[in-house]
Design a protein around this motif. Structure first.
Motif, PDB file in Angstrom:
ATOM      1  N   ALA A 448       0.826  -1.205   0.000  1.00 37.92           N
ATOM      2  CA  ALA A 448       0.000   0.000   0.000  1.00 37.92           C
ATOM      3  C   ALA A 448       0.861   1.255   0.000  1.00 37.92           C
ATOM      4  N   HIS A 449       1.938   1.263   0.799  1.00 34.97           N
ATOM      5  CA  HIS A 449       2.864   2.397   0.759  1.00 34.97           C
ATOM      6  C   HIS A 449       3.375   2.601  -0.670  1.00 34.97           C
ATOM      7  N   ARG A 450       3.797   1.507  -1.273  1.00 41.35           N
ATOM      8  CA  ARG A 450       4.411   1.607  -2.604  1.00 41.35           C
ATOM      9  C   ARG A 450       3.382   2.002  -3.657  1.00 41.35           C
ATOM     10  N   MET A 451       2.145   1.588  -3.472  1.00 44.71           N
ATOM     11  CA  MET A 451       1.087   1.968  -4.414  1.00 44.71           C
ATOM     12  C   MET A 451       0.908   3.481  -4.439  1.00 44.71           C
ATOM     13  N   ILE A 452       0.746   4.075  -3.241  1.00 47.86           N
ATOM     14  CA  ILE A 452       0.552   5.523  -3.181  1.00 47.86           C
ATOM     15  C   ILE A 452       1.788   6.251  -3.699  1.00 47.86           C
ATOM     16  N   GLU A 453       2.977   5.739  -3.373  1.00 54.00           N
ATOM     17  CA  GLU A 453       4.205   6.323  -3.912  1.00 54.00           C
ATOM     18  C   GLU A 453       4.155   6.408  -5.422  1.00 54.00           C
ATOM     19  N   GLU A 454       3.855   5.278  -6.055  1.00 54.91           N
ATOM     20  CA  GLU A 454       3.881   5.242  -7.520  1.00 54.91           C
ATOM     21  C   GLU A 454       2.851   6.185  -8.119  1.00 54.91           C
ATOM     22  N   PHE A 455       1.653   6.234  -7.550  1.00 52.13           N
ATOM     23  CA  PHE A 455       0.603   7.083  -8.111  1.00 52.13           C
ATOM     24  C   PHE A 455       0.935   8.563  -7.937  1.00 52.13           C
ATOM     25  N   MET A 456       1.491   8.933  -6.779  1.00 44.98           N
ATOM     26  CA  MET A 456       1.846  10.336  -6.566  1.00 44.98           C
ATOM     27  C   MET A 456       3.018  10.756  -7.468  1.00 44.98           C
ATOM     28  N   LEU A 457       4.002   9.865  -7.618  1.00 45.70           N
ATOM     29  CA  LEU A 457       5.121  10.162  -8.512  1.00 45.70           C
ATOM     30  C   LEU A 457       4.625  10.398  -9.931  1.00 45.70           C
ATOM     31  N   LEU A 458       3.719   9.541 -10.378  1.00 50.62           N
ATOM     32  CA  LEU A 458       3.217   9.662 -11.745  1.00 50.62           C
ATOM     33  C   LEU A 458       2.466  10.976 -11.934  1.00 50.62           C
ATOM     34  N   ALA A 459       1.649  11.359 -10.944  1.00 50.03           N
ATOM     35  CA  ALA A 459       0.922  12.627 -11.042  1.00 50.03           C
ATOM     36  C   ALA A 459       1.886  13.811 -11.059  1.00 50.03           C
ATOM     37  N   ASN A 460       2.903  13.765 -10.207  1.00 53.79           N
ATOM     38  CA  ASN A 460       3.893  14.845 -10.169  1.00 53.79           C
ATOM     39  C   ASN A 460       4.593  14.994 -11.521  1.00 53.79           C
ATOM     40  N   GLU A 461       5.003  13.862 -12.103  1.00 56.03           N
ATOM     41  CA  GLU A 461       5.667  13.913 -13.413  1.00 56.03           C
ATOM     42  C   GLU A 461       4.719  14.437 -14.478  1.00 56.03           C
ATOM     43  N   PRO A 555      13.140  12.921 -16.584  1.00 56.78           N
ATOM     44  CA  PRO A 555      13.601  14.124 -17.293  1.00 56.78           C
ATOM     45  C   PRO A 555      12.964  15.402 -16.775  1.00 56.78           C
ATOM     46  N   VAL A 556      11.792  15.306 -16.153  1.00 55.37           N
ATOM     47  CA  VAL A 556      11.116  16.488 -15.628  1.00 55.37           C
ATOM     48  C   VAL A 556      10.273  16.048 -14.433  1.00 55.37           C
ATOM     49  N   TYR A 557      10.262  16.889 -13.387  1.00 48.05           N
ATOM     50  CA  TYR A 557       9.572  16.505 -12.159  1.00 48.05           C
ATOM     51  C   TYR A 557       9.219  17.758 -11.376  1.00 48.05           C
ATOM     52  N   ALA A 558       8.109  17.683 -10.626  1.00 47.04           N
ATOM     53  CA  ALA A 558       7.699  18.793  -9.762  1.00 47.04           C
ATOM     54  C   ALA A 558       6.865  18.218  -8.628  1.00 47.04           C
ATOM     55  N   HIS A 559       6.609  19.027  -7.614  1.00 49.74           N
ATOM     56  CA  HIS A 559       5.785  18.609  -6.479  1.00 49.74           C
ATOM     57  C   HIS A 559       4.394  19.227  -6.618  1.00 49.74           C
ATOM     58  N   PHE A 560       3.398  18.351  -6.723  1.00 54.27           N
ATOM     59  CA  PHE A 560       2.010  18.765  -6.942  1.00 54.27           C
ATOM     60  C   PHE A 560       1.064  18.196  -5.886  1.00 54.27           C
ATOM     61  N   THR A 561       1.458  17.118  -5.218  1.00 55.86           N
ATOM     62  CA  THR A 561       0.493  16.280  -4.504  1.00 55.86           C
ATOM     63  C   THR A 561       0.304  16.603  -3.024  1.00 55.86           C
ATOM     64  N   SER A 562       0.948  17.630  -2.483  1.00 57.57           N
ATOM     65  CA  SER A 562       0.770  17.940  -1.052  1.00 57.57           C
ATOM     66  C   SER A 562       0.718  19.439  -0.786  1.00 57.57           C
ATOM     67  N   PRO A 563      -0.248  20.153  -1.359  1.00 60.63           N
ATOM     68  CA  PRO A 563      -0.285  21.613  -1.152  1.00 60.63           C
ATOM     69  C   PRO A 563      -0.664  22.018   0.266  1.00 60.63           C
ATOM     70  N   ILE A 564      -1.214  21.099   1.063  1.00 66.88           N
ATOM     71  CA  ILE A 564      -1.582  21.452   2.431  1.00 66.88           C
ATOM     72  C   ILE A 564      -0.354  21.485   3.325  1.00 66.88           C
ATOM     73  N   ARG A 565       0.759  20.849   2.898  1.00 67.55           N
ATOM     74  CA  ARG A 565       1.940  20.784   3.762  1.00 67.55           C
ATOM     75  C   ARG A 565       3.236  21.155   3.073  1.00 67.55           C
ATOM     76  N   ARG A 566       3.200  21.548   1.804  1.00 68.23           N
ATOM     77  CA  ARG A 566       4.403  22.036   1.109  1.00 68.23           C
ATOM     78  C   ARG A 566       4.014  23.239   0.265  1.00 68.23           C
TER      79      ARG A 566
END
Length: 752
Positions: A448-461, A555-566
């Motif tokens: 479950a940890h790894r699932m959320i990791e992968e989905f958040m990484l994909l959204a950020n990319e 090749p490209v990355y940004a932080h999108f998935t935690s606007p309440i804490r970053r």
């Protein structure tokens, strides 16, 4: 017994003599032999000079010119704030992101933790980090020091928690406030000590009795100047927010209730700012929905809440509490995706083909009603077939099975491109209902940890790739390629364990490091190799210019998935919305000053990470109090001339085993191999060795453990027919954290 030997000048003295000569006015490049002759070095001392020059060449402080002639590298200076580690060394965080300067204990120049200093950069250390010395203390921050109060007559003495601070501070009776013996306090130093006399100061805050729940947290927060309370005007601004999602706003947004979104977080999480849903597409492939709380709707640029959040930069997570970026009205209410309640989101909808490639992506202002608040443990149990069906709705359980298939596909795809996962054990502090520490647990990272990791990484990319591809401004999360000197040092380190780092010095690739980390899997030194590999790389940071993300091989990355804490995520939400709406004026305003914002957010993030690490170390050492005399299995994580640093496997607390306690023979420090070798038996102690140690002394003030070997113990390795014999103990394989983020969110909370 020690053998009598002729005195040989120590390395530091020899290096200074060579450097002083090379920096003399009028010096012309000369060979080592010519320099030795010029300095009239006695024959018996010449090997020491040759060794010193080799070290200077490796560190970059001296270079070859005109063939084999020697010249000193021009000195550089920098300014920044120094952070002193409990071991006594420090790092100066300069204005140049990712260029922190390592300061050995002997070169602190009287600087204390938190001082603004000027440093002279002398070269690089064994790990390829810039190394220097403090030449001037620019600002002592009013010399506020935290320490332990000891009553003396009407006044008292304060022992600082900072190992770089004066040994004690005298407190006159009139400046004692209401501090009692054993209290943790903050002191304002009024007069620095001189000629052996103690400094003098006055108590300005009493945190409470050292060891009481929460006291260590407040001490660390003060040391790192964290904002622990919200000003009244910020709280008032939060109170003026609506009590529920405005119906008019929800009415004109796209609803995402089918497939049913769910949140997946840790058991103790209080803010749920991301939800996911997955469906299988006809003919293969998947559609992934990532819904992120729409903080930007409630917080407008430049308003009271926004200014406070920007000054904080990030939420700070401690075992017993969180110092959030926003007040609870936002973080735990309006922007928390509670089940059964309408919540505003920005959504990323990604279509992937059967190979896991993103074929289409769209973004929308949405509204969702979460179908369930799930935990990592609960989801993992469902996926393993261990969770009772009645606990989770059938449609949700079926969706999780589909999501897990996508997780597996994304994991394999990311591994194939060389993305690095550092599988480091990390402790979780266990607390009772009163907040008192009851233990330390090292828990695995599950599916479950790894699932959320992968989905958040994909959204950020996806967000970063969209803005970058359209030529729109973007606040990127970048991770530059490591310095070749650091990778060379990593290769030498790995070789001591028989591991090979195959890499091209012209262009090191993420997969080169990934292969090394994978080669160490299952071995006692696995965590140590991962730690050193992690330190060999640069720090990720924010930037208005795209430089890719080395660790993720993206090749490209940004932080999108935690606007309440970053705060960078909040900025990216605003940029994406302005671009989608074609609001060029708003986008231009957001892009103005983006470089300064990136630097500020990077600095605040490093400060938060340092505070989180320091409190964790404090609690690990405090947990060992009362365990004096007990034996534990440990692994050698560091070697210095004075002894071994050993990490206790059960708690990950680290202590010092001094060289005098290694055995009844003389042990020689072999710097090149980073080992101690017994002159009589050939017994060796090396990095990565596992051994049993006894806790002799626990110092909760300076956060230090003194260790010894159990009676009759033997060294892990000794010469026998030219072969090394390992007596390694089994080590628990704790798995956690150092992948793409933190707080259990890959790319969401984890700081990748």
């Amino acid at each position: 017994m020690p053998h009598d030997r002729p005195a040989v000048p120590d390395r530091e003295t020899v290096e200074k003599a060579v450097l002083d000569h090379l920096r003399e006015p009028g010096y012309r490049p000369a060979s080592l032999r010519e320099i030795i002759d010029w300095l009239h070095v006695p024959r018996k001392d010449r090997p020491a000079y040759r060794g010193a020059v080799r070290a200077l060449l490796v560190s970059g402080r001296v270079v070859h010119v005109e063939g084999r002639k020697l010249a000193a590298v021009e000195e550089r200076t920098a300014r920044g704030r120094i952070h002193v580690h409990p071991r006594g060394f420090g790092f100066v965080r300069t204005d140049d992101p990712g260029k922190d300067v390592f300061i050995p204990p002997r070169r602190l120049g009287g600087a204390h933790h938190g001082d603004s200093v000027e440093v002279r950069i002398l070269g690089t250390d064994r790990e390829g980090r810039p190394e220097g010395e403090v030449t001037d203390v620019v600002d002592r921050r009013g010399r506020r020091v935290q320490g332990l109060f000891r009553a003396r007559d009407r006044g008292g003495l304060v022992q600082p928690f900072d190992p770089s601070a004066p040994s004690d501070i005298s407190i006159p009776g009139s400046f004692r406030m209401d501090a009692e013996d054993g209290d943790a306090v903050e002191v304002l130093v009024l007069r620095p000590g001189a000629a052996g006399a103690p400094s003098e100061g006055k108590v300005v805050e009493v945190f409470g009795r050292l060891g009481d729940p929460g006291v260590d947290t407040m001490v660390v927060a003060r040391r790192h100047e964290l904002r622990t309370e919200f000003p009244e005007d910020v709280l008032a601004a939060a109170r003026r927010l609506p009590d529920a999602v405005p119906a008019a706003e929800a009415a004109h947004r796209e609803r995402f209730d089918d497939p049913a979104p769910v949140t997946i977080d840790g058991e103790t999480a209080r803010d749920f700012d991301d939800a996911i849903a997955v469906v299988a597409l006809p003919g293969g492939g998947f559609r992934l929905f990532v819904h992120i709380a729409d903080v930007a709707f409630f917080v407008r640029p430049g308003d009271t809440l926004d200014v406070e959040a920007r000054e904080r930069g990030t939420s700070v997570y401690f075992p017993d509490r969180v110092f959030p970026m926003f007040p609870e009205k936002l973080s735990n209410d309006l922007c928390s995706l509670r089940p059964g309640e309408d919540r505003l989101v920005q959504s990323a909808v990604l279509d992937l083909n059967p190979r896991g490639e993103v074929r289409d992506v769209r973004f929308a202002d949405g509204v969702i009603r979460s179908a369930a608040r799930l935990t990592y443990t609960q989801v993992a149990a469902v996926l393993d077939g261990n969770e009772p069906a009645a606990r989770i709705p059938k449609r949700v359980a079926a969706m999780l099975e589909t999501a897990d298939r996508l997780r597996d596909l994304l994991e394999r795809r990311r591994a194939a491109r060389g993305s690095i996962d550092f599988d480091l054990p990390e402790p979780r502090i266990l607390l009772d209902v009163e907040g008192a520490m009851t233990g330390i647990a090292i828990e695995p990272r599950n599916r479950a940890h790894r699932m959320i990791e992968e989905f958040m990484l994909l959204a950020n990319e996806a967000v970063a790739g969209h803005l970058d591809g359209e030529g729109a401004p973007c606040l990127y999360r970048i991770h530059e390629a490591p310095d070749p000197t650091k990778i060379e040092a990593l290769a030498e380190f790995a070789a001591t364990f028989g591991l090979v780092l195959a890499w091209d010095p012209e262009a090191v690739k993420p997969r080169d490091i990934r292969r090394l980390v994978e080669a160490a899997e299952g071995r006692p030194e696995q965590a140590l190799v991962s730690q050193v590999a992690l330190r060999s790389m640069k720090q990720a940071r924010y930037s208005p210019e795209n430089a890719g993300h080395f660790g993720l091989a993206a090749p490209v990355y940004a932080h999108f998935t935690s606007p309440i804490r970053r705060y960078p995520d909040l900025t990216l939400h605003r940029m994406l919305r302005a671009f989608r709406r074609g609001d060029g004026g708003r986008l231009a305003l957001l892009a103005d000053g983006l470089g300064e914002l990136a630097d500020s957010c990077s600095r605040l993030e490093r400060e938060a990470e340092a505070a989180e690490r320091e409190l964790l170390e404090w609690k690990k050492v405090a947990f060992m109090k009362g365990k004096e005399g007990q034996a534990f299995a440990g692994i050698v994580t560091g070697i210095a001339r004075f002894g071994l640093f050993v990490q206790i496997l059960e708690t990950l607390a680290e202590g010092l085993l001094r060289v005098e306690g290694l055995g009844d023979e003389r042990f020689e420090f072999v710097e090149k191999r980073m080992e101690f070798r017994g002159e009589r038996t050939g017994a060796t102690y090396r990095l990565g060795d596992t051994l049993s140690v006894v806790v002799d002394r626990v110092d909760p003030v300076l956060r230090r453990l003194d260790l010894s070997l159990p009676p009759g113990s033997r060294a892990p390795g000794e010469r026998s027919g030219g072969r090394r014999r390992n007596l390694r103990a089994a080590s628990p394989h704790g798995r956690e954290r150092r992948g793409p983020g933190g707080k259990g969110k890959g790319g969401g909370g984890r700081r990748r």
